[in-house]
Every structure is written in C-alpha cells, then in structure tokens.
Design a protein around this motif. Structure first.
Motif, PDB file in Angstrom:
ATOM      1  N   VAL A 109      -1.751  36.429  -8.728  1.00 22.49           N
ATOM      2  CA  VAL A 109      -2.822  36.236  -9.705  1.00 22.49           C
ATOM      3  C   VAL A 109      -2.949  34.769 -10.100  1.00 22.49           C
ATOM      4  N   ILE A 110      -1.848  34.126 -10.466  1.00 19.85           N
ATOM      5  CA  ILE A 110      -1.936  32.773 -11.034  1.00 19.85           C
ATOM      6  C   ILE A 110      -1.808  31.669  -9.997  1.00 19.85           C
ATOM      7  N   GLY A 111      -1.320  31.989  -8.778  1.00 19.79           N
ATOM      8  CA  GLY A 111      -1.125  30.965  -7.772  1.00 19.79           C
ATOM      9  C   GLY A 111       0.151  30.176  -7.997  1.00 19.79           C
ATOM     10  N   SER A 112       0.278  29.062  -7.292  1.00 18.76           N
ATOM     11  CA  SER A 112       1.494  28.245  -7.389  1.00 18.76           C
ATOM     12  C   SER A 112       1.352  27.074  -8.352  1.00 18.76           C
ATOM     13  N   HIS A 113       0.130  26.684  -8.681  1.00 24.39           N
ATOM     14  CA  HIS A 113      -0.064  25.480  -9.496  1.00 24.39           C
ATOM     15  C   HIS A 113       0.576  25.570 -10.880  1.00 24.39           C
ATOM     16  N   PRO A 114       0.559  26.731 -11.566  1.00 30.86           N
ATOM     17  CA  PRO A 114       1.163  26.780 -12.903  1.00 30.86           C
ATOM     18  C   PRO A 114       2.668  26.521 -12.924  1.00 30.86           C
ATOM     19  N   TYR A 115       3.322  26.520 -11.752  1.00 34.55           N
ATOM     20  CA  TYR A 115       4.753  26.232 -11.704  1.00 34.55           C
ATOM     21  C   TYR A 115       5.043  24.750 -11.458  1.00 34.55           C
ATOM     22  N   ALA A 116       4.022  23.911 -11.430  1.00 37.59           N
ATOM     23  CA  ALA A 116       4.230  22.498 -11.094  1.00 37.59           C
ATOM     24  C   ALA A 116       5.190  21.813 -12.059  1.00 37.59           C
ATOM     25  N   PHE A 117       5.290  22.314 -13.283  1.00 38.89           N
ATOM     26  CA  PHE A 117       6.178  21.686 -14.261  1.00 38.89           C
ATOM     27  C   PHE A 117       7.650  21.837 -13.876  1.00 38.89           C
ATOM     28  N   ILE A 118       7.979  22.827 -13.040  1.00 40.06           N
ATOM     29  CA  ILE A 118       9.387  23.071 -12.696  1.00 40.06           C
ATOM     30  C   ILE A 118       9.971  21.883 -11.928  1.00 40.06           C
ATOM     31  N   PRO A 119       9.344  21.428 -10.829  1.00 32.78           N
ATOM     32  CA  PRO A 119       9.869  20.216 -10.178  1.00 32.78           C
ATOM     33  C   PRO A 119       9.593  18.944 -10.982  1.00 32.78           C
ATOM     34  N   ARG A 120       8.442  18.907 -11.649  1.00 33.60           N
ATOM     35  CA  ARG A 120       8.077  17.679 -12.374  1.00 33.60           C
ATOM     36  C   ARG A 120       8.987  17.422 -13.572  1.00 33.60           C
TER      37      ARG A 120
END
Length: 342
Positions: free
Chosen positions: A175-186
C-alpha cells in the motif's frame, strides 16, 4: 563488521512463518532474529479493549470485529466473555460485512471495529464510504488502525535496541511503497528489505539484508517486487487521505506516537464511535505481570516473561501477544515450546 548480526522482522506474519517453517534453525549462529511490533491486535492499548467491552454491554449495540480480537483480555474481561453474557459481538471477515449488518438490523447501533495497519485500512475506508452512500444512520466506526513508519521511528529511537537491519512488512508496503521508509537509512544508518512471506522470500530477504550490512550499504531494497512497487498503491493511499486523518496514537509497549493512528477525517468524523456514544477512552492498567509491552519492543523474548506457558497460554491468555495469530508469544508457544513445525 559485527560478530553477530541482530536483525528484526517487523511483521507479525513474518514472525509466525519464521517459526512455522523452522527458519531460525537454518540460520548460522551469527544471525539473531528479533520480532517487532507488527501484530495490530497486540499493540492495541488496554483502554481500547476496555472501551469495546464496555460498548458490548449495551444491548442496543452490535460490535463487528475480526476474530483475533475477541479473546484479547481487558481489565474488565474480553469480548468473548461479553458475548457469553449475551452481548451482540459478531466476527466478520470483511469490513463491508458490518455495513450489511447495519442495513439488516436498523434497530441496532452497529459498530465496525477497525484493527490493522495500512494493509487493512483501505478496506475500512471503503466500508465508511459505502455506509455513507447507503445513508445508514445506525452505523459507526471505532478505529484501532495504526501506521507502521511512525512506530518504526519510535522503536529505532530507543537507545537500548541495537539492530543491524530490518525485514520490512510486505503487505503494508504493497500500500505505502518503499519511500516512507527512507528515514531508516537516512536517520539511523540501517538497511531494510521489504520481504514476502513464503520461506524462500524470507530467506532471500535475509540474504539481501546481510549483503547490504557486509557491504556497508544503508538502503531500502524490495525483495517482494512481484507485489510491492516503490510508489506503492496510489488508489489505496488516496482512499486513506480521503477518509482518515493521522493523529497521535497510543501503542502497547511503545507509548504515544505522533501521527501513528488513523481516525475518521473531517467528512467522516460523525461516524466515530467515541463521538456517537459521547464517551472518551479512559486509561486502563496493564495486566499484572504481563510483559507484552517489552516483547513488542524486543527487550525480552516471550519465554522470559514469567507468565509464559504457565499462567498465560492461548486458551487462557493474560496478554494480547498470546492471543493473536500474529503474536510473538503465541508463535513461541505453538512452534517452540510445543515443538510444532512444518
């Protein structure tokens, strides 16, 4: 490089399948798997359970709930016990069933109980849209819907938790894709892999994750590419924006997390059960001795709880992690202490 790789599978379905197929036994001793807060019933705080049990005591109310919720104990009993006393508690398999119940039982106030993450939230949004379309005056909605990325941020901000990478949930990510997890590596310097649920998916996801760690790469990768796209499902996301709005939500074990709970938005807030019944949630005490909150934060393993398999079993649960089919305690009890694997 670390001597031991500490990884977390976030999704409850991953947890259960890792146990069901004996995948932990296939991993080298250097790899340690922890379970995260990926069980939607387990993270419901005690006051939400108590609110529903109180509602069920009204003879003019019919509660429509998913089966996992009915056995979860609150401080004043469970919905199963309330139903045994005559409460109208119906187990449903789709949120739209509650709309049909409301149409068939106009004299009852029908409450759809929404439990889940972004996976099930669009289906609940469709139910609210359909109830509005049918102009049902006896339908309302209690939301225990929560969103995963804010919870992961709260979890990773815990200095006592030391992880090297994450297996991320496949269905939520569809549903949300991968972009909302960008904060994990950042923000945390950690890699994550969105993984499917078959044994091969999970093992391949772990392999990708370990390669990222070995190469020193902090990124979000998609193993489950046959289902998950980086942009997710735009239709589902649009439904969530149209029907719901995010607010601060309380999670068992994690406390209050900003923007982590979905409640009816401005055009649908008249359907919120709290508003319909004119009551608010009141704080409730945790079950004495229950350490579900620590299990959900990966601070302890289920067998480290003194109640595990003694006073707390699937047939006589003290906490929700022993009730839900996605609960870590239930998985440990069934597949470890009982020795069941496929």
């Amino acid at each position: 490089m670390p001597e031991k790789y500490v990884l977390m599978e976030v999704c409850g379905t991953h947890t259960v399948n890792i146990f069901r197929f004996g995948l932990r036994k296939l991993l080298p001793p250097e790899v340690r798997l922890l379970s995260g807060p990926g069980c939607p019933v387990c993270v419901m705080p005690q006051e939400e359970i108590d609110f529903l049990v109180e509602l069920a005591g009204d003879p003019g109310v019919t509660l429509c709930v998913f089966g996992d919720l009915i056995k979860v104990p609150g401080s004043r009993g469970s919905l199963r016990e309330a139903r045994a006393r005559g409460a109208r508690v119906r187990i449903i398999y789709s949120p739209l069933e509650a709309v049909q119940v409301a149409e068939e039982e106009p004299a009852q106030r029908v409450v759809l109980v929404g439990v889940g993450f972004e996976t099930t939230a669009p289906a609940h949004a469709v139910a609210l849209l359909e109830a509005r379309k049918r102009r049902l005056k006896n339908f309302c909605f209690f939301s225990a819907l929560r969103t995963m990325p804010p919870a992961l941020r709260a979890l990773l901000s815990d200095p006592s938790l030391s992880l090297h990478g994450l297996l991320l949930p496949g269905h939520v990510s569809a549903v949300i894709g991968s972009h909302p997890y960008a904060f994990i590596p950042r923000d945390f310097g950690l890699p994550g892999v969105i993984t499917g649920f078959e044994p091969r998916d999970i093992l391949e996801g772990l392999l990708i994750l370990l390669k990222l760690i070995k190469e020193g790469k902090a990124s979000i990768e998609i193993q489950y590419s046959r289902v998950v796209r980086p942009e997710g499902n735009p239709w589902g996301q649009r439904l969530l924006r149209e029907v719901f709005r995010p607010v601060e939500g309380r999670w068992r074990g994690l406390g209050n997390i900003p923007d982590s709970k979905l409640i009816p938005g401005p055009d649908y807030e008249d359907l919120a059960a709290e508003r319909v019944f004119g009551v608010a949630l009141r704080p409730s005490p945790e079950p004495p001795g229950c350490r579900c909150g620590e299990v959900l934060r990966a601070r302890i393993l289920p067998p480290e709880c003194p109640l595990f398999a003694r006073l707390c079993t699937p047939e006589s649960p003290v906490g929700p992690c022993m009730v839900s089919s996605e609960g870590s305690c239930a998985a440990y009890f069934r597949f470890e202490s009982q020795g069941q694997t496929i």
